[in-house]
Design a protein around this motif. Structure first.
Motif, PDB file in Angstrom:
ATOM      1  N   ARG A 143     -11.481  -2.917  -2.866  1.00  0.00           N
ATOM      2  CA  ARG A 143     -10.614  -1.856  -1.248  1.00  0.00           C
ATOM      3  C   ARG A 143     -10.125  -0.971  -1.764  1.00  0.00           C
ATOM      4  O   ARG A 143      -9.376  -1.101  -3.327  1.00  0.00           O
ATOM      5  N   THR A 144     -10.340  -0.216  -1.194  1.00  0.00           N
ATOM      6  CA  THR A 144      -9.284   1.359  -1.485  1.00  0.00           C
ATOM      7  C   THR A 144      -8.180   1.852  -0.041  1.00  0.00           C
ATOM      8  O   THR A 144      -8.723   1.030   0.663  1.00  0.00           O
ATOM      9  N   ILE A 145      -8.243   2.002  -0.923  1.00  0.00           N
ATOM     10  CA  ILE A 145      -6.750   3.015   0.527  1.00  0.00           C
ATOM     11  C   ILE A 145      -7.152   3.957   1.188  1.00  0.00           C
ATOM     12  O   ILE A 145      -7.294   5.062   0.193  1.00  0.00           O
ATOM     13  N   ASP A 146      -7.502   3.964   2.521  1.00  0.00           N
ATOM     14  CA  ASP A 146      -7.449   5.019   3.284  1.00  0.00           C
ATOM     15  C   ASP A 146      -6.538   6.309   3.263  1.00  0.00           C
ATOM     16  O   ASP A 146      -5.264   5.901   2.537  1.00  0.00           O
ATOM     17  N   GLY A 147      -7.802   7.385   2.927  1.00  0.00           N
ATOM     18  CA  GLY A 147      -7.129   8.928   2.353  1.00  0.00           C
ATOM     19  C   GLY A 147      -6.297   9.062   1.172  1.00  0.00           C
ATOM     20  O   GLY A 147      -5.379   9.893   0.479  1.00  0.00           O
ATOM     21  N   TYR A 148      -6.910   8.240  -0.398  1.00  0.00           N
ATOM     22  CA  TYR A 148      -6.635   8.226  -1.047  1.00  0.00           C
ATOM     23  C   TYR A 148      -6.862   8.074  -1.907  1.00  0.00           C
ATOM     24  O   TYR A 148      -7.973   8.122  -1.736  1.00  0.00           O
ATOM     25  N   THR A 149      -6.375   9.610  -2.696  1.00  0.00           N
ATOM     26  CA  THR A 149      -8.212  10.311  -2.977  1.00  0.00           C
ATOM     27  C   THR A 149      -7.986   9.583  -4.743  1.00  0.00           C
ATOM     28  O   THR A 149      -7.344   8.528  -5.353  1.00  0.00           O
TER      29      THR A 149
ATOM     30  N   ASP B  24       1.129  -1.298   0.360  1.00  0.00           N
ATOM     31  CA  ASP B  24      -0.133   0.020  -0.203  1.00  0.00           C
ATOM     32  C   ASP B  24       0.816   1.509   0.174  1.00  0.00           C
ATOM     33  O   ASP B  24       0.538   2.121  -0.858  1.00  0.00           O
TER      34      ASP B  24
END
Length: 218
Positions: free
Chosen positions: A118-124, A51
């Motif tokens: 699934r996405t990465i927290d804080g990533y636009t 990540d």
């Protein structure tokens, strides 16, 4: 000067051979898996390390990175900076035209009513203009330019893995599909080699003024 396209491509064989292998691998995956299944297969493989790694790695395909390289080229030879700037502008213009022509949904929009991804927290995250991948095109444009300018041809094999990781980061970060990065890479490589061939046949590109550099002469 006046190099034929075949001469240019042969000279870049240490770049083109691994690139073709990479493209064949990518197309093979697209034949085996559907667009949806291939994305989900990659999307399900996440670790905290990767990540962070791909969040940093993806910046290699950002326009600001190319600008940094262009500025750096000015200290070696103006001609190198001109080539890098023109190649980036050329491929980027094509990418932006295709993005707006297709206006394809990005993964978060594509899977919106299908399944959570699934996405990465804080990533636009972006929702549209998925095809083709601009970051991938920028990374491979820069890779072609560097492979053309660097004197040690056997070292060019490293440029493909670096550009490929940058391209893969776009799928890992759920910003693009595999077809987007394949198209971005192909578009960048074809257009950049075409531009190099054209420049090699222009007098102004070989003018003495472009032999200069910042703080001295080459």
């Amino acid at each position: 000067m006046n190099k034929s396209l075949s001469e240019i491509l042969y000279r870049q064989r240490y770049f083109l051979i691994p690139f073709l292998i990479l493209m064949i691998t990518g197309f093979s995956l697209m034949l085996v898996f559907s667009k949806k299944d291939l994305f989900l297969l990659i999307n399900n493989q996440h670790t905290a390390f990767f990540d962070h790694f791909f969040k940093l790695n993806t910046w290699l395909g950002d326009g600001w990175m190319t600008i940094v390289v262009i500025i750096g080229m000015l200290f070696f030879k103006y001609r190198y900076a001109v080539l890098t700037a023109l190649a980036y502008a050329y491929s980027s213009l094509a990418v932006q035209i295709f993005k707006r022509l297709f206006n394809a949904p990005r993964p978060v929009k594509f899977f919106e009513d299908i399944t959570p991804i699934r996405t990465i927290d804080g990533y636009t995250m972006h929702e549209w203009n998925s095809f083709p991948s601009g970051h991938t095109a920028s990374a491979f444009t820069l890779a072609v330019v560097l492979s053309y300018l660097l004197p040690y041809k056997h070292s060019h094999w490293i440029l493909i893995p670096v550009a490929a990781l940058t391209a893969f980061s776009r799928v890992y970060l759920a910003q693009h599909f595999m077809e987007d990065i394949i198209a971005g890479a192909l578009l960048a490589v074809i257009m950049t080699f075409q531009l190099i061939w054209w420049l090699e046949h222009t007098k102004w590109y070989h003018s003495q003024k472009l032999d200069g550099r910042l703080f001295g002469k080459a």
